[in-house]
Design an enzyme around this catalytic site. Structure first.
Site, PDB file in Angstrom:
ATOM      1  NE  ARG A  36      -3.652   0.168   0.091  1.00  0.00           N
ATOM      2  CZ  ARG A  36      -4.225   0.599  -1.020  1.00  0.00           C
ATOM      3  NH1 ARG A  36      -4.127  -0.104  -2.141  1.00  0.00           N
ATOM      4  NH2 ARG A  36      -4.893   1.729  -1.040  1.00  0.00           N
ATOM      5  CB  ILE A  37       3.334   2.645   2.395  1.00  0.00           C
ATOM      6  CG1 ILE A  37       2.316   2.692   3.535  1.00  0.00           C
ATOM      7  CG2 ILE A  37       4.260   3.866   2.453  1.00  0.00           C
ATOM      8  CD1 ILE A  37       1.343   3.855   3.470  1.00  0.00           C
TER       9      ILE A  37
ATOM     10  CB  CYS B 195       0.008   6.887   9.334  1.00  0.00           C
ATOM     11  SG  CYS B 195      -0.912   5.570  10.174  1.00  0.00           S
TER      12      CYS B 195
ATOM     13  NE  ARG C  81      -5.175  -0.423  13.363  1.00  0.00           N
ATOM     14  CZ  ARG C  81      -4.265  -1.246  12.839  1.00  0.00           C
ATOM     15  NH1 ARG C  81      -4.647  -2.216  12.024  1.00  0.00           N
ATOM     16  NH2 ARG C  81      -2.991  -1.099  13.117  1.00  0.00           N
TER      17      ARG C  81
END
Length: 481
Positions: free
Chosen positions: A138-139, A289, A370
């Site tokens: 993803r990153i 993040c 989450r």
């Protein structure tokens, strides 16, 4: 003529002005390494509508819409100057000019405001710096998009290779497809082709070698013409100095981790402590993040009011570490289905504050939940301040920080009363202050901070890479410290 006709005529006129700005912005970027900004938002490679929306968005942070007729004269003035590599914010130029009472012309004022980027004062154009991505999740893919986006001038960061484990048939095609289309962040802005014979992905003319390896020790980067590169480790497999040092292979000069570092690995939050990086430091971390989301506003509040103690509760989107359906997981709760549950979990962001803000002695605690959304999180930062204040004072302070301070690329500000998480997908800031949700009572303040935990964080990673590479150019007008 009706009112509606008047509005439409005005819109068409502003469209025409925006169209005239695009080739100027592009030429400045390609030929002079000048990035034109509007309230810290790049206008490079933006469409007519995007330029107009960026002007209108100024209402959310500055309190009133910025007219494109106000900014065009400053852009035109830039074309008459002997500019060097820099970032120039048209909104701040227009704002400063309004406040100036010396009777200068736009051309005179602009030349004075960007004097540090003109003639003998201008920075040298960089020869570029090779970058390697280790991991392409993803990153990794978002960092790749940003690197390709910023390669327009040819003098900045150059994505030369990605390193992944072999994935079987059609591996290269599948990885290129994941770069081309993203369910959250949309289509890649440009063209992508695959050269399977040479194991290369070509994105907007950037030839990116795909290297297959199971361990850093298997790669000699000089064999691919890569030298003095910055390697960005997106896997999180190694987080201490010993493990990350495995990447210091032939062709690699520095290693940047996209996860919290352990031990003596510096945790860097760009805008807050990036200037503490030692020139000879080869291994560093961009923290998490959430750390990037809370540390800049925490610093802004501590500098102005003092902070006695604090607690951060993050309501965080689910990640690849969790399971789609209930299954075994080494963590206590993360094995439960991510799309179906709210999952209480730990966060290291609070403890990481000490590394990024060593002068802040206030204890900061933290926890995380989450939730079933794929991207964008919110940090609820509850602070006991060093003095009493008011809600209006806090909001005025944070709005000013977002517009004029050295933290303006990290902190954004919104007054939209109907904002929800998906509205912040693609935000390039580390966090966005939600003015409407802010609560202040005496010496207690609660800040609600949105953040795109994927894209916003990737932008922070890129800023750190630019800084250590020497291709982070100064911004004008100079932010007030």
């Amino acid at each position: 003529m009706t009112v509606n006709d008047d509005s439409f005529t005005n819109w068409k006129h502003r469209e025409e002005i925006a169209e005239s700005m695009i080739p100027i912005i592009g030429k400045l970027h390609r030929e002079r390494d000048v990035t034109v900004l509007l309230h810290s938002r790049s206008l490079v490679n933006k469409s007519v509508v995007s330029i107009l929306k960026t002007h209108r968005f100024a209402r959310q942070i500055a309190g009133q819409e910025l007219s494109i007729t106000e900014t065009l004269p400053f852009l035109q003035a830039l074309t008459t100057l002997d500019l060097g590599p820099s970032q120039i914010d048209l909104a701040l130029l227009a704002e400063a000019y309004k406040a100036d009472d010396r009777g200068l012309t736009v051309e005179q004022f602009t030349a004075e405001a960007v004097a540090g980027a003109i003639g003998a004062n201008k920075a040298e154009r960089s020869e570029g710096r090779d970058v390697v991505l280790y991991g392409f999740g993803r990153i990794g893919r978002l960092v790749a998009r940003l690197l390709i986006e910023k390669s327009g001038s040819g003098n900045g960061l150059r994505l030369r290779a990605i390193v992944v484990r072999g994935g079987g048939d059609q591996d290269l095609v599948k990885r290129a497809s994941l770069l081309r289309r993203d369910s959250i962040h949309g289509q890649f802005q440009g063209t992508i082709t695959v050269d399977e014979a040479n194991s290369t992905i070509v994105a907007n003319g950037n030839e990116i070698k795909v290297i297959y390896a199971n361990d850093p020790s298997e790669v000699d980067y000089t064999a691919y013409g890569i030298k003095d590169a910055i390697l960005v480790d997106n896997t999180g497999k190694w987080r201490d100095r010993e493990g990350l040092s495995k990447h210091l292979r032939p062709g690699i000069d520095k290693v940047v981790l996209t996860a919290p570092g352990k031990g003596d690995v510096p945790n860097i939050v760009h805008g807050v402590n990036h200037d503490t990086i030692k020139p000879d430091e080869q291994i560093l971390s961009c923290a998490s993040c959430t750390t990037n989301a809370i540390v800049p506003p925490l610093k802004a509040m501590a500098d102005e009011y003092g902070v006695v103690r604090g607690h951060v509760e993050t309501v965080h989107s689910f990640t690849n570490d969790q399971n789609l359906l209930d299954n075994y997981h080494k963590a206590d709760r993360r094995g439960r289905s991510a799309p179906l549950n709210m999952v209480i979990t730990e966060t290291g962001a609070a403890s990481a504050v000490a590394k990024a803000l060593p002068d802040l002695k206030a204890p900061i605690t933290g926890s995380s939940i989450r939730v079933p959304v794929p991207d964008v999180s919110i940090a609820i930062l509850s602070l006991r301040l060093g003095r009493e204040t008011t809600r209006d004072e806090v909001l005025d302070h944070l709005r000013d920080v977002s517009l004029h301070s050295p933290l303006k690329r990290q902190i954004d500000f919104t007054t939209a009363p109907d904002a929800v998480s998906m509205d912040f997908v693609g935000s390039r800031h580390a966090s966005i202050v939600d003015a409407g949700a802010t609560k202040v009572d005496g010496d207690n303040a609660i800040l609600y901070l949105w953040y795109d935990n994927e894209f916003g964080y990737s932008c922070q990673v890129i800023r750190v890479v630019q800084y250590v590479s020497g291709v982070e150019y100064p911004t004008y007008p100079v932010p007030v410290a």
